[in-house]
Design a protein around this motif. Structure first.
Motif, PDB file in Angstrom:
ATOM      1  N   UNK A 260       0.864  -1.180   0.158  1.00 60.44           N
ATOM      2  CA  UNK A 260       0.086  -0.135   0.025  1.00 60.44           C
ATOM      3  C   UNK A 260       0.956   1.205  -0.092  1.00 60.44           C
ATOM      4  N   UNK A 261       0.876   2.094  -0.950  1.00 59.46           N
ATOM      5  CA  UNK A 261       1.846   3.185  -1.020  1.00 59.46           C
ATOM      6  C   UNK A 261       0.986   4.438  -1.175  1.00 59.46           C
ATOM      7  N   UNK A 262       1.522   5.466  -0.273  1.00 59.47           N
ATOM      8  CA  UNK A 262       0.772   6.763  -0.197  1.00 59.47           C
ATOM      9  C   UNK A 262       1.452   7.400  -1.543  1.00 59.47           C
ATOM     10  N   UNK A 263       0.093   8.133  -2.159  1.00 59.95           N
ATOM     11  CA  UNK A 263       0.326   8.843  -3.291  1.00 59.95           C
ATOM     12  C   UNK A 263      -0.148  10.090  -3.371  1.00 59.95           C
ATOM     13  N   UNK A 264       0.373  10.992  -2.564  1.00 62.38           N
ATOM     14  CA  UNK A 264      -0.023  12.473  -2.303  1.00 62.38           C
ATOM     15  C   UNK A 264       1.046  12.985  -3.496  1.00 62.38           C
ATOM     16  N   UNK A 265       0.310  13.539  -4.544  1.00 62.12           N
ATOM     17  CA  UNK A 265       1.094  13.987  -5.674  1.00 62.12           C
ATOM     18  C   UNK A 265       1.700  15.382  -5.279  1.00 62.12           C
ATOM     19  N   UNK A 266       0.947  16.129  -4.597  1.00 62.89           N
ATOM     20  CA  UNK A 266       1.296  17.356  -3.982  1.00 62.89           C
ATOM     21  C   UNK A 266       1.125  17.629  -2.552  1.00 62.89           C
ATOM     22  N   UNK A 267       1.755  17.684  -1.429  1.00 60.44           N
ATOM     23  CA  UNK A 267       1.338  18.108  -0.191  1.00 60.44           C
ATOM     24  C   UNK A 267       1.562  19.397   0.096  1.00 60.44           C
ATOM     25  N   UNK A 311      -1.914  -1.506  -3.613  1.00 58.96           N
ATOM     26  CA  UNK A 311      -3.105  -0.440  -3.429  1.00 58.96           C
ATOM     27  C   UNK A 311      -2.602   0.785  -3.233  1.00 58.96           C
ATOM     28  N   UNK A 312      -2.990   1.765  -4.095  1.00 57.47           N
ATOM     29  CA  UNK A 312      -2.364   2.999  -4.178  1.00 57.47           C
ATOM     30  C   UNK A 312      -3.535   4.151  -4.100  1.00 57.47           C
ATOM     31  N   UNK A 313      -3.519   4.663  -2.756  1.00 55.73           N
ATOM     32  CA  UNK A 313      -4.517   5.842  -2.777  1.00 55.73           C
ATOM     33  C   UNK A 313      -3.911   7.212  -3.156  1.00 55.73           C
ATOM     34  N   UNK A 314      -4.343   7.959  -4.078  1.00 55.26           N
ATOM     35  CA  UNK A 314      -3.851   8.918  -4.462  1.00 55.26           C
ATOM     36  C   UNK A 314      -4.618  10.285  -4.903  1.00 55.26           C
ATOM     37  N   UNK A 315      -4.095  11.397  -4.469  1.00 61.83           N
ATOM     38  CA  UNK A 315      -4.792  12.723  -4.563  1.00 61.83           C
ATOM     39  C   UNK A 315      -3.835  13.646  -4.393  1.00 61.83           C
ATOM     40  N   UNK A 362      -7.372 -10.353   1.570  1.00 61.86           N
ATOM     41  CA  UNK A 362      -7.008 -11.377   2.616  1.00 61.86           C
ATOM     42  C   UNK A 362      -5.555 -11.625   2.375  1.00 61.86           C
ATOM     43  N   UNK A 363      -4.734 -10.538   2.613  1.00 63.51           N
ATOM     44  CA  UNK A 363      -3.300 -10.672   2.406  1.00 63.51           C
ATOM     45  C   UNK A 363      -2.677 -11.721   3.369  1.00 63.51           C
ATOM     46  N   UNK A 364      -1.576 -12.188   3.022  1.00 61.53           N
ATOM     47  CA  UNK A 364      -0.544 -12.861   3.946  1.00 61.53           C
ATOM     48  C   UNK A 364      -0.082 -11.884   5.073  1.00 61.53           C
ATOM     49  N   UNK A 365       0.456 -10.735   4.254  1.00 63.33           N
ATOM     50  CA  UNK A 365       0.933  -9.630   5.035  1.00 63.33           C
ATOM     51  C   UNK A 365       0.888  -8.363   4.080  1.00 63.33           C
ATOM     52  N   UNK A 366       0.743  -7.512   4.926  1.00 65.43           N
ATOM     53  CA  UNK A 366       0.588  -6.247   4.385  1.00 65.43           C
ATOM     54  C   UNK A 366       1.779  -5.174   4.752  1.00 65.43           C
ATOM     55  N   UNK A 367       2.374  -4.433   3.604  1.00 67.32           N
ATOM     56  CA  UNK A 367       3.295  -3.509   3.909  1.00 67.32           C
ATOM     57  C   UNK A 367       2.750  -2.168   3.393  1.00 67.32           C
ATOM     58  N   UNK A 368       2.716  -0.861   4.169  1.00 66.97           N
ATOM     59  CA  UNK A 368       2.451   0.390   3.376  1.00 66.97           C
ATOM     60  C   UNK A 368       3.771   1.035   3.586  1.00 66.97           C
TER      61      UNK A 368
END
Ligand code: BES
Ligand code: MN
Ligand code: ZN
Length: 492
Positions: A260-267, A311-315, A362-368
Motif C-alpha cells: 500500500x503506497x502513499x500517493x499524495x502527488x503534492x502536499x 493498492x495506491x490511494x492517490x490525490x 486477505x493478504x498474507x502480509x501488508x506493507x505500507x
C-alpha cells in the motif's frame, strides 16, 4: 545497458576497460595482482603514492601485456574496514568514471572482492544496481539534454556462470528497472504527475505485463464510504484515484502480499498550510506509490513466483474553499471516526482507507510505504527507513530483506502506550498526537486500521529523495520491496 556473466581473465579480457580494485597501502585484489604480473609490475609502479581511498580512481592506458586498452583502478579503502558501503562506493565511483570516459563496454572485476560474509551473488546484484543508479539521469524536461544515449552499453561481470548467479542478475536488472521507474515518477513535477497520471502509469504496466488493474474513482469511493481519503482530496481540481494493481506469478490461491503506497502527488498541507521553504519537495510525497509501481514492474519483469496486490490511494492535498478544516470529523471506511486536527497529517488519512480496502484481498502480509512524517527524518536522518510492525516475525523478515538489499530500515516501537496521544474529545480519535514521537503516533494511527492483518509500515520520509544540489528521487525502497517479496516467495 546490458550486463552479462562470463569467466574472464583480467589481462586477456577484450573489453574497452578493465575495472580493478585495490586497497590502501597498494594492496592489490587478486585480479589486480594478475594484471600487474602480466604487465611486469607496471600497474604497481603506476600506482605511485596514490592513497587508495574509497572511491578514488586512476585510469591507465596501454599497459604492456594487457589486452584491454584501458585499466581503471578503483580505491577500496583500508582492507580491514572494507564492507558493504565501501563496495557500493567503489562501484559508484567506477560507474561515474566510465561515464566520464564514455567507455562503450567494460569488465567489472570489482565483483570478485569478498564483502564481509556476503555471497558473490550479493556483489553481483549491487554491481548492477550501483552502475544503473549512477547512470540514471532525469532530463526529459530539459530542452537541451546533456547526455545523448548512455555510452556504456555492455558490462561484463567476470564470474563463473551458475544458475544462482543468473537469477541474481535477473533480479538485479529488474530491480534496477523498477527503481528507475520509481525515481522518474518521483522526479516528475506535480503538474505532470497527477493522480490520473499515476493511474495511467498503472494501466501501462498492466498492459505491458498482463496484470489486473482497477481504478476506483471519486464516486466509487463515496459509495464505499472512504470518508478519510475523500476529505484530503476535497479542495483539489485533480480527481482522486484508488489504484489496485495485481500481479499473480505465484501459486493459484495463495494469499497475496499487499503493498500500500502513499500517493499524495503534492502536499501543500491544506488549510494547515506548510511554510514556503522547500515546499517544492512535496512533489515527492507520492514516493510510496511510486515504489509500489516500481516493485510491481520489477517483480512482473522478472516473472517472480509471487502474488502481489498493490493498492495506491492517490490525490492532492490543497487548501481552498472546499478544503477540510481543522476540527472536521470524518468517517473512515472502517467505520471509525477521526477528528482532523491538522490537515497536514493527510498521509495517514488516505492510507487508513486504503488499508481497510486492502483487507478484502486477505493478504498474507501488508506493507505500507509512505513519506509520512518529518519526525522520522529527525529520528533517523537520510540513512534508515523507519520500520513499524504489529508482528515481530514480519518485522524481522522486512529487516533481513532490507539488509540484503542494503536499503536499510530501523525498527521503532509501536507500543500501546503511545496510543493515548491520539485521544479526541469529539471523535474516536484524532489524526495527530502532538510533537513527541511524531512518527510513532502516525504509525499508531495506521495500526488502528490493520488490527486484523500482519502489517508493517515503512516511513520513507528521509530516504525517498535527496535535497540540495543532488535533489532528486532515490528509488528507495524498491530494492527492499523486491527482496522482501522474493524472500517471502521462499526464494532466499
Ligand atoms: N508529507 C509530509 C511528511 C514529510 C515532511 C516528509 C517533510 C518529508 C519531509 C506529511 O504529510 C506531513 O506533513 N506530516 C506532518 C505531520 C504533522 C502535521 C503531525 C509533519 O511531519 O510535519
Ligand atoms: Mn502533510
Ligand atoms: Zn504528506
Amino acid at each position: 545497458m546490458e550486463f552479462s556473466i562470463k569467466a574472464l581473465s583480467p589481462e586477456a579480457a577484450k573489453t574497452g576497460c578493465v575495472v580493478l580494485g585495490f586497497h590502501s597501502g597498494k594492496e592489490l585484489t587478486p585480479a589486480a595482482k594478475r594484471v600487474d604480473q602480466a604487465a611486469r609490475g607496471a600497474l604497481r609502479k603506476a600506482l605511485g603514492d596514490v592513497s587508495g581511498k574509497t572511491g578514488s580512481t586512476l585510469l591507465l592506458r596501454g599497459l604492456p601485456g594487457v589486452a584491454a586498452e584501458r585499466v581503471l583502478l578503483v580505491g577500496l579503502g583500508e582492507r580491514k574496514e572494507f564492507g558493504e558501503n565501501a563496495y557500493r562506493d567503489a562501484v559508484r565511483a567506477a560507474a561515474n568514471a566510465l561515464r566520464e570516459l564514455g567507455a562503450k563496454d567494460a569488465a567489472l572485476f570489482l565483483v570478485d572482492t569478498k564483502v564481509g560474509t556476503r555471497p558473490v551473488s550479493w556483489n553481483l546484484r549491487h554491481a548492477v544496481l550501483g552502475t544503473r543508479e549512477a547512470f540514471y539521469r532525469f532530463e526529459q524536461l530539459k530542452t537541451r539534454k546533456k547526455t545523448s544515449a548512455p555510452a556504456l552499453s555492455h558490462v561484463v561481470l567476470p564470474l563463473s556462470p551458475s544458475a544462482q548467479l543468473a537469477s541474481a542478475l535477473a533480479e538485479a536488472r529488474a530491480t534496477a528497472d523498477g527503481a528507475a521507474l520509481a525515481r522518474t515518477l518521483g522526479n516528475l513535477p506535480a503538474n505532470i504527475c497527477t493522480p490520473g497520471y499515476l493511474a495511467d502509469e498503472a494501466k501501462k504496466l498492466a498492459r505491458q505485463y498482463k496484470l489486473q488493474v482497477e481504478v476506483l474513482e471519486r464516486r466509487d469511493m463515496e459509495k464505499l464510504g472512504m470518508g478519510a481519503l475523500l476529505s484530503v482530496a476535497r479542495a483539489s481540481h485533480q480527481p482522486p484515484k484508488l489504484i489496485v494493481l495485481r500481479y499473480s506469478g505465484g501459486a493459484k490461491g495463495r494469499r497475496p502480499l499487499a503493498l500500500v503506497g502513499k500517493g499524495i502527488t503534492f502536499d501543500t498541507g491544506g488549510i494547515s498550510l506548510k511554510p514556503a521553504g522547500e515546499m517544492d519537495e512535496m512533489k515527492f510525497d507520492m514516493s510510496g506509490a511510486a515504489s509500489v509501481l516500481g516493485a510491481l514492474h520489477a517483480l512482473a519483469g522478472m516473472r517472480a513466483p509471487v502474488n502481489v496486490v498493490g493498492v495506491i490511494p492517490t490525490c492532492e492535498n490543497m487548501p481552498g474553499g472546499s478544503a477540510s478544516r481543522p476540527g472536521d470529523v470524518v468517517t473512515t471506511l472502517s467505520g471509525q471516526t477521526v477528528e482532523i486536527l491538522n490537515t497536514d497529517a493527510e498521509g495517514r488519512l488516505i492510507l487508513c482507507d486504503a488499508l481497510t480496502y486492502a483487507a478484502r484481498f486477505q493478504p498474507e502480509a501488508v506493507l505500507d510505504i509512505a513519506t509520512l512524517t518529518g519526525a522520522c527524518v529527525v529520528a533517523l536522518g537520510h540513512v534508515a527507513t523507519g520500520l513499524f510492525a504489529n508482528d515481530q516475525k514480519l518485522a524481522d523478515e522486512v529487516r533481513a530483506a532490507a539488509d540484503e538489499a542494503w536499503d536499510r530500515v530501523w525498527q521503532m516501537p509501536l507500543w500501546e502506550d503511545y496510543q493515548e496521544q491520539l485521544r479526541s474529545n469529539f471523535a474516536d480519535f484524532a489524526n495527530i498526537g502532538g510533537r513527541p514521537a511524531g512518527s510513532i503516533t502516525a504509525a499508531c494511527f495506521l495500526a488502528r486500521f490493520a488490527r486484523e492483518m500482519r502489517w508493517a509500515h515503512l516511513d520513507i520520509a528521509g530516504t525517498a529523495w535527496k535535497s540540495g544540489r543532488e535533489k532528486g528521487s532515490t528509488g528507495r525502497p524498491v530494492p527492499l520491496l523486491v527482496r522482501f517479496a522474493l524472500r517471502h516467495a521462499g526464494r532466499k
